[in-house]
Design a protein around this motif. Structure first.
Motif, PDB file in Angstrom:
ATOM      1  N   LEU A  29       0.857  -1.171   0.000  1.00  0.00           N
ATOM      2  CA  LEU A  29       0.000   0.000   0.000  1.00  0.00           C
ATOM      3  C   LEU A  29       0.902   1.233   0.000  1.00  0.00           C
ATOM      4  O   LEU A  29       1.713   1.418   0.913  1.00  0.00           O
ATOM      5  N   VAL A  30       0.800   2.049  -1.050  1.00  0.00           N
ATOM      6  CA  VAL A  30       1.616   3.252  -1.189  1.00  0.00           C
ATOM      7  C   VAL A  30       0.738   4.407  -1.655  1.00  0.00           C
ATOM      8  O   VAL A  30      -0.385   4.196  -2.137  1.00  0.00           O
ATOM      9  N   TYR A  31       1.262   5.612  -1.513  1.00  0.00           N
ATOM     10  CA  TYR A  31       0.564   6.769  -2.067  1.00  0.00           C
ATOM     11  C   TYR A  31       1.583   7.750  -2.628  1.00  0.00           C
ATOM     12  O   TYR A  31       2.736   7.768  -2.215  1.00  0.00           O
ATOM     13  N   ARG A  32       1.126   8.548  -3.581  1.00  0.00           N
ATOM     14  CA  ARG A  32       1.970   9.579  -4.198  1.00  0.00           C
ATOM     15  C   ARG A  32       1.813  10.844  -3.370  1.00  0.00           C
ATOM     16  O   ARG A  32       0.710  11.352  -3.194  1.00  0.00           O
ATOM     17  N   ARG A  33       2.940  11.339  -2.858  1.00  0.00           N
ATOM     18  CA  ARG A  33       2.929  12.553  -2.044  1.00  0.00           C
ATOM     19  C   ARG A  33       2.513  13.752  -2.886  1.00  0.00           C
ATOM     20  O   ARG A  33       2.659  13.755  -4.106  1.00  0.00           O
ATOM     21  N   ASP A  34       2.005  14.771  -2.216  1.00  0.00           N
ATOM     22  CA  ASP A  34       1.657  16.004  -2.927  1.00  0.00           C
ATOM     23  C   ASP A  34       2.886  16.575  -3.606  1.00  0.00           C
ATOM     24  O   ASP A  34       4.013  16.381  -3.136  1.00  0.00           O
ATOM     25  N   ASP A  35       2.672  17.274  -4.687  1.00  0.00           N
ATOM     26  CA  ASP A  35       3.756  17.885  -5.452  1.00  0.00           C
ATOM     27  C   ASP A  35       3.901  19.352  -5.038  1.00  0.00           C
ATOM     28  O   ASP A  35       3.558  20.265  -5.797  1.00  0.00           O
ATOM     29  N   ILE A  36       4.369  19.546  -3.817  1.00  0.00           N
ATOM     30  CA  ILE A  36       4.558  20.879  -3.243  1.00  0.00           C
ATOM     31  C   ILE A  36       6.046  21.037  -2.963  1.00  0.00           C
ATOM     32  O   ILE A  36       6.611  20.244  -2.201  1.00  0.00           O
ATOM     33  N   PRO A  37       6.701  22.019  -3.584  1.00  0.00           N
ATOM     34  CA  PRO A  37       8.172  22.124  -3.504  1.00  0.00           C
ATOM     35  C   PRO A  37       8.757  22.139  -2.091  1.00  0.00           C
ATOM     36  O   PRO A  37       9.814  21.568  -1.873  1.00  0.00           O
ATOM     37  N   LEU A  39       7.616  20.636   0.526  1.00  0.00           N
ATOM     38  CA  LEU A  39       7.311  19.381   1.209  1.00  0.00           C
ATOM     39  C   LEU A  39       8.491  18.425   1.029  1.00  0.00           C
ATOM     40  O   LEU A  39       9.027  18.311  -0.069  1.00  0.00           O
ATOM     41  N   PRO A  40       8.921  17.748   2.096  1.00  0.00           N
ATOM     42  CA  PRO A  40       9.976  16.739   1.898  1.00  0.00           C
ATOM     43  C   PRO A  40       9.490  15.672   0.910  1.00  0.00           C
ATOM     44  O   PRO A  40       8.346  15.233   0.978  1.00  0.00           O
ATOM     45  N   TRP A  41      10.336  15.279   0.006  1.00  0.00           N
ATOM     46  CA  TRP A  41      10.055  14.238  -0.979  1.00  0.00           C
ATOM     47  C   TRP A  41       8.798  14.539  -1.797  1.00  0.00           C
ATOM     48  O   TRP A  41       7.910  13.689  -1.904  1.00  0.00           O
ATOM     49  N   PRO A  42       8.677  15.729  -2.393  1.00  0.00           N
ATOM     50  CA  PRO A  42       7.464  16.034  -3.166  1.00  0.00           C
ATOM     51  C   PRO A  42       7.293  15.088  -4.352  1.00  0.00           C
ATOM     52  O   PRO A  42       8.258  14.683  -4.989  1.00  0.00           O
ATOM     53  N   ASN A  43       6.046  14.719  -4.604  1.00  0.00           N
ATOM     54  CA  ASN A  43       5.654  13.907  -5.755  1.00  0.00           C
ATOM     55  C   ASN A  43       6.285  12.503  -5.742  1.00  0.00           C
ATOM     56  O   ASN A  43       6.338  11.840  -6.773  1.00  0.00           O
ATOM     57  N   CYS A  44       6.759  12.051  -4.600  1.00  0.00           N
ATOM     58  CA  CYS A  44       7.367  10.711  -4.493  1.00  0.00           C
ATOM     59  C   CYS A  44       6.352   9.714  -3.948  1.00  0.00           C
ATOM     60  O   CYS A  44       5.405  10.076  -3.248  1.00  0.00           O
ATOM     61  N   TRP A  45       6.591   8.440  -4.258  1.00  0.00           N
ATOM     62  CA  TRP A  45       5.802   7.367  -3.665  1.00  0.00           C
ATOM     63  C   TRP A  45       6.253   7.172  -2.219  1.00  0.00           C
ATOM     64  O   TRP A  45       7.437   7.164  -1.928  1.00  0.00           O
ATOM     65  N   PHE A 112      -9.279   7.032   0.778  1.00  0.00           N
ATOM     66  CA  PHE A 112      -8.093   7.886   0.755  1.00  0.00           C
ATOM     67  C   PHE A 112      -8.425   9.259   1.322  1.00  0.00           C
ATOM     68  O   PHE A 112      -9.428   9.880   0.963  1.00  0.00           O
ATOM     69  N   GLY A 113      -7.540   9.736   2.216  1.00  0.00           N
ATOM     70  CA  GLY A 113      -7.716  11.030   2.860  1.00  0.00           C
ATOM     71  C   GLY A 113      -7.301  12.187   1.959  1.00  0.00           C
ATOM     72  O   GLY A 113      -7.211  12.058   0.739  1.00  0.00           O
ATOM     73  N   ASP A 114      -7.000  13.321   2.589  1.00  0.00           N
ATOM     74  CA  ASP A 114      -6.706  14.539   1.822  1.00  0.00           C
ATOM     75  C   ASP A 114      -5.215  14.853   1.720  1.00  0.00           C
ATOM     76  O   ASP A 114      -4.848  15.912   1.234  1.00  0.00           O
ATOM     77  N   GLU A 115      -4.356  13.945   2.175  1.00  0.00           N
ATOM     78  CA  GLU A 115      -2.912  14.117   2.013  1.00  0.00           C
ATOM     79  C   GLU A 115      -2.449  13.227   0.880  1.00  0.00           C
ATOM     80  O   GLU A 115      -2.715  12.030   0.884  1.00  0.00           O
ATOM     81  N   GLY A 116      -1.761  13.794  -0.079  1.00  0.00           N
ATOM     82  CA  GLY A 116      -1.278  13.018  -1.210  1.00  0.00           C
ATOM     83  C   GLY A 116      -2.208  13.110  -2.404  1.00  0.00           C
ATOM     84  O   GLY A 116      -3.315  13.649  -2.321  1.00  0.00           O
ATOM     85  N   GLN A 117      -1.711  12.591  -3.544  1.00  0.00           N
ATOM     86  CA  GLN A 117      -2.453  12.686  -4.800  1.00  0.00           C
ATOM     87  C   GLN A 117      -3.359  11.486  -5.039  1.00  0.00           C
ATOM     88  O   GLN A 117      -4.498  11.641  -5.458  1.00  0.00           O
ATOM     89  N   HIS A 118      -2.834  10.274  -4.807  1.00  0.00           N
ATOM     90  CA  HIS A 118      -3.615   9.055  -4.983  1.00  0.00           C
ATOM     91  C   HIS A 118      -2.844   7.893  -4.382  1.00  0.00           C
ATOM     92  O   HIS A 118      -1.661   7.997  -4.107  1.00  0.00           O
ATOM     93  N   TRP A 119      -3.542   6.785  -4.196  1.00  0.00           N
ATOM     94  CA  TRP A 119      -2.926   5.591  -3.627  1.00  0.00           C
ATOM     95  C   TRP A 119      -2.993   4.461  -4.637  1.00  0.00           C
ATOM     96  O   TRP A 119      -3.748   4.518  -5.601  1.00  0.00           O
ATOM     97  N   GLN A 120      -2.196   3.437  -4.377  1.00  0.00           N
ATOM     98  CA  GLN A 120      -2.283   2.212  -5.160  1.00  0.00           C
ATOM     99  C   GLN A 120      -1.629   1.071  -4.395  1.00  0.00           C
ATOM    100  O   GLN A 120      -0.909   1.288  -3.424  1.00  0.00           O
ATOM    101  N   LEU A 121      -1.912  -0.134  -4.870  1.00  0.00           N
ATOM    102  CA  LEU A 121      -1.185  -1.313  -4.423  1.00  0.00           C
ATOM    103  C   LEU A 121      -0.102  -1.534  -5.468  1.00  0.00           C
ATOM    104  O   LEU A 121      -0.390  -1.905  -6.598  1.00  0.00           O
TER     105      LEU A 121
END
Length: 160
Positions: A29-37, A39-45, A112-121
């Motif tokens: 179970l992973v999610y893509r972090r928000d793409d905010i400069p 933010l630590p590790w922006p846009n990363c899984w 899925f909550g309001d942190e991050g862009q989306h989740w996946q397996l």
């Protein structure tokens, strides 16, 4: 000491946060972090989890974050490993990583909550090799795979 090497740490010791490497079949179970400069590790899984709130235990921190991010409540019996790791950032506190299993029923309950862009397996092997996943978590998950930290899945362990 590398970020992949666990450290001995009493459950009562100060720590900065906790993450969960939750497995369903051969995926995490992973999610893509928000793409905010800033933010630590922006846009990363990333793995579920986050920072500690006052006086939480490592498990309480991980469980709260899992509920906030995915609306899941897991019984501790689904957790197979808990390990502490040194801080990644200079001057930071150690963090915890738990390994555990999700059931099909758990996956069906994800909201899925309001942190991050989306989740996946994501297949575990893909996460370990993914250039867009947080590097130290990739290394730690790879070590969990080498050590078979998950052991038997709940369905494999059930009597037939």
């Amino acid at each position: 000491m590398e970020a992949v090497d666990p450290i001995p740490l009493p459950l009562s010791a100060p720590f900065g946060g906790a993450k969960l490497a939750l497995r369903f079949e051969d995926s995490l179970l992973v999610y893509r972090r928000d793409d905010i400069p800033d933010l630590p590790w922006p846009n990363c899984w990333d793995l579920p989890g986050g920072g500690r709130e006052v006086k939480e235990s490592p498990w309480e921190c991980a469980a709260r974050e899992l509920f906030e991010e995915f609306a899941l409540v897991l019984p501790p019996a689904q957790i197979t490993v808990a390990r502490a790791y040194p801080a990644v950032a200079a001057g930071g506190l150690p963090t915890w990583l738990f390994a555990g299993w999700l059931t099909a029923a758990d996956v069906a309950l994800i909201r899925f909550g309001d942190e991050g862009q989306h989740w996946q397996l994501m297949p575990i092997a893909e996460f370990v090799e993914c250039e867009h996943a947080i590097p130290h978590l990739r290394l730690r998950v790879a070590r969990f795979v080498q050590e078979d930290a998950w052991g038997l899945s709940p369905s494999d362990a059930a009597p037939h």
